[in-house]
Scaffold this active site. Structure first.
Site, PDB file in Angstrom:
ATOM      1  N   ASP A  79       0.884  -1.153   0.000  1.00  0.00           N
ATOM      2  CA  ASP A  79       0.000   0.000   0.000  1.00  0.00           C
ATOM      3  C   ASP A  79       0.931   1.215   0.000  1.00  0.00           C
ATOM      4  O   ASP A  79       2.034   1.139   0.541  1.00  0.00           O
ATOM      5  CB  ASP A  79      -0.864  -0.020   1.267  1.00  0.00           C
ATOM      6  CG  ASP A  79      -1.697   1.232   1.402  1.00  0.00           C
ATOM      7  OD1 ASP A  79      -2.383   1.582   0.437  1.00  0.00           O
ATOM      8  OD2 ASP A  79      -1.639   1.877   2.468  1.00  0.00           O
ATOM      9  N   ASP A 100      -0.886  -0.746   6.428  1.00  0.00           N
ATOM     10  CA  ASP A 100      -0.849  -0.162   7.765  1.00  0.00           C
ATOM     11  C   ASP A 100      -1.670  -0.949   8.775  1.00  0.00           C
ATOM     12  O   ASP A 100      -1.668  -0.636   9.961  1.00  0.00           O
ATOM     13  CB  ASP A 100      -1.293   1.314   7.749  1.00  0.00           C
ATOM     14  CG  ASP A 100      -2.711   1.475   7.209  1.00  0.00           C
ATOM     15  OD1 ASP A 100      -3.461   0.484   7.208  1.00  0.00           O
ATOM     16  OD2 ASP A 100      -3.063   2.592   6.807  1.00  0.00           O
ATOM     17  N   ASP A 136      -6.336  -1.760   5.655  1.00  0.00           N
ATOM     18  CA  ASP A 136      -5.992  -2.795   4.673  1.00  0.00           C
ATOM     19  C   ASP A 136      -6.266  -4.213   5.162  1.00  0.00           C
ATOM     20  O   ASP A 136      -5.717  -5.169   4.629  1.00  0.00           O
ATOM     21  CB  ASP A 136      -4.515  -2.668   4.297  1.00  0.00           C
ATOM     22  CG  ASP A 136      -4.217  -1.344   3.626  1.00  0.00           C
ATOM     23  OD1 ASP A 136      -4.927  -0.997   2.669  1.00  0.00           O
ATOM     24  OD2 ASP A 136      -3.295  -0.649   4.055  1.00  0.00           O
TER      25      ASP A 136
END
Length: 640
Positions: free
Chosen positions: A337, A531, A535
């Site tokens: 991400d 994180d 997610d």
């Protein structure tokens, strides 16, 4: 001696006593003749001193239906040696076996102590502040949410909370592996397990003891052993079938030649039976049994994974089980991400492009004042970049237009700050910008004043991350983000990411991960790094989910398989290297143990190997395999 437990010291005394008695019995015939019938009781004394517990365990296990284990093999081999008149060998085998067991017990204990010392982060007491202002030393479990505790310099923070009063530096090394202290003051959140280095802190407790960060971490580490790697499961299944097979093979090695010797005349016997008798074949079978003990595999493989998990936690990397450590070692694709993982997660003003006749300061101040009532991250970054206190009374008639920006009166003048759609709505001619990032256009009294570029900057450590992953064996890196195509490609280009997918919603990210999983090779694994808060679906779907910056984040600890306790992306590469080193050591131990045992088993079957080689193939191989396994705890090279 002081490092040994009471049980280990007792075993050491037994080994020394049995060894001294054995030497005395061996030397006795040199002083005066010893009758043959006296040899059995003389050798039985050291044998029972060193081996009574092995014999008892073998009998007890047989009665409980657990026949085939190392106690049964040792008991059968040594009692058989006594039956064939090899008294000294029987005692020597038991003596060396118990010496090996002592070393194994000591090695496992040391590795457990190492992890226990590392994770000794739960304070035993908390200084609870009473209503009259006095302090009472209590168990952290007895402190309720909302109570106030006082943390003196040098003490550990007992519970998660918020600083009410005081300022200090906290040592978070036990949680993150980082030596740099973290400064805290009134209003800052603090988590349990950190050491207060300087000032006195009054902390309001926000979580009960059982839900505190330190409790969750300790629970995670303590339960990591329950999730076994494929290698461990293989060894467990292997030992279950291996031991009965070698007992059957040893029985066949004794019975078949013995029956052949009894039934066949000397002229019809094959060459390998010539000159042999039943006692020789029994001796070979007993040697075969000693060699076949699977101690080296049964002890060293779990110890290697245990050491790998402990070594990783020294670096602030928490692995939830040896199965995840093994999967991490097979990882060839790493998906990231962007925001908060590779980038700092906070917007920063990176460029000011004022129109002709407008200064940079005037452009920035107009935008910051117009945005002064908004809590949007872009608005916050504009106010922070302005670098001075803004008087909110200068701003009136604020209107926030969703998806466009903000309009307001600043010092009585109409100011607009927003994207190109806002400029088009107001009919203002705006200037495009090719730089990656978010563009805030500004107008004053309907006249274009310029634009401001705002970017989410990459973390300084992220620049070396991809390099480290490639060096650790990762073949492909992918970045998923909801940001614009231009901003995403700029970050990817800067960091050397192989593949980029931008403007994705959370559901789109899961879809992309599904596609990547379908394309990877069968034995390879895919890791997703996020994180841990937004997610969770992707972390769960990947072969191994890695949560970054999870210090104090319950969501991250719950969702991920591997938890990095700080925001340093370089630790992803360190986690990969630790996992690969662990798996490499596991494979070394498996092949070394099987190779040596296989070779010596063949030699024993053909009568070439003696009981001494058999002892080496059992105790010696286990000793070397355990020494090799303990290298997994050495992680200084990965802390750099």
């Amino acid at each position: 001696m002081n490092n040994l437990t009471r049980k280990q010291r007792k075993m050491l005394y037994r080994i020394l006593a049995a060894a001294a008695l054995l030497i005395a019995v061996k030397l006795l015939p040199n002083l005066f003749p010893v009758p043959r019938w006296m040899e059995i009781p003389l050798y039985l004394a050291p044998y029972l001193i060193i081996g009574w517990d092995v014999l008892w365990k073998a009998v007890r296990n047989i009665l409980n239906g657990q026949v085939f284990d190392e106690n049964f093999l040792m008991a059968l081999a040594t009692v058989g040696a006594f039956a064939t008149g090899e008294y000294a060998e029987a005692v020597f085998v038991m003596l060396f076996y118990q010496t090996g067991e002592l070393f194994q017990d000591y090695a496992v204990g040391k590795s457990r102590q190492s992890i226990a010392a590392l994770m000794d982060i739960r304070p035993d007491t908390a200084n609870l502040e009473l209503e009259d202002g006095s302090l009472e030393e209590v168990d952290p479990e007895d402190v309720e949410v909302g109570a106030v505790v006082v943390v003196r310099p040098g003490e550990r923070v007992p519970l998660d909370g918020e600083v009410l009063e005081g300022a200090s530096a906290l040592d978070t090394a036990a949680l993150t592996g980082e030596s740099a202290p973290r400064d805290v003051g009134a209003g800052d959140a603090v988590i349990s397990g950190c050491v207060n280095q300087s000032g006195l802190l009054r902390v309001k407790v926000t979580k009960p003891c059982e839900e505190s960060t330190v409790s969750k971490i300790l629970d995670l580490v303590e339960n990591a052993g329950e999730k076994k790697a494929a290698s461990e499961n293989f060894i467990t299944r292997f030992a279950r079938y291996y031991t009965p097979c070698v007992v059957i093979a040893a029985t066949a090695l004794f019975l078949l030649p013995t029956i052949a010797l009894a039934l066949l005349p000397a002229s019809a016997q094959p060459a390998f039976l010539a000159g042999t008798d039943w006692t020789g074949w029994l001796h070979r079978a007993l040697i075969f049994l000693v060699i076949s003990c699977p101690c080296a595999l049964v002890i060293s493989v779990p110890l290697s994974f245990f050491g790998g998990i402990g070594g990783a936690s020294k670096c602030g990397i928490l692995v939830k089980g040896s199965n995840y450590l093994e999967t991490l070692a097979r990882t060839e694709t790493v998906v990231f991400d962007k925001t908060g993982t590779l980038t700092q997660g906070s917007f920063t003003v990176t460029a000011l492009h004022p129109a002709e006749g407008v200064t940079k300061d005037a452009l920035l101040e107009a935008a910051a004042l117009a945005e002064s009532w908004s809590s949007h991250p872009i608005s916050v970054s504009l106010r922070r970049a302005c670098g001075k206190d803004l008087d909110p009374s200068r701003v009136t008639d604020v209107e926030e237009i969703a998806g466009h920006g903000v309009t307001a009166k600043v010092d009585g003048k109409a100011v607009s700050a927003g994207n190109s759609r806002l400029m088009e709505k107001e009919g203002v001619q705006w200037e495009p910008c090719d730089l990656p990032g978010t563009i805030v256009h500004v107008t004053v009294e309907g006249r274009y004043a310029g634009h401001i570029l705002i970017s989410d900057l990459p973390k300084p450590e992220a620049k070396t991350l991809v390099e480290g992953l490639k060096a650790a064996g990762v073949k492909k890196t992918v970045m998923l983000t909801g940001d614009t195509e231009a901003a995403a490609k700029a970050v990817a280009r800067d960091l050397g990411i192989d593949e980029v997918h931008a403007q994705l919603l959370p559901a789109d990210k899961v879809e992309r991960v599904e596609d990547l999983l379908a394309k990877k090779s069968p034995n390879a694994a895919l890791a997703f790094v996020g994180d841990g808060i937004n997610d969770a679906p992707v972390l769960t779907r990947a072969d191994v989910g890695i949560a970054m910056g999870a210090l104090g984040s319950d969501a991250a600890i719950e969702a991920a398989d591997v938890v990095l306790m700080d925001d340093n992306p370089a630790k992803i590469a360190a986690a990969m290297r630790i996992s690969r080193k662990t798996l490499r050591i596991v494979k070394q131990n498996i092949w070394f143990a099987l190779g040596v045992k296989g070779a010596v088993l063949l030699l024993g079957a053909f009568g070439v190997a003696t009981m001494w080689e058999a002892v080496f193939a059992d105790v010696g191989v286990a000793f070397l395999a355990i020494l090799n396994a303990m290298r997994c705890l050495q992680v200084e090279e990965f802390k750099k």
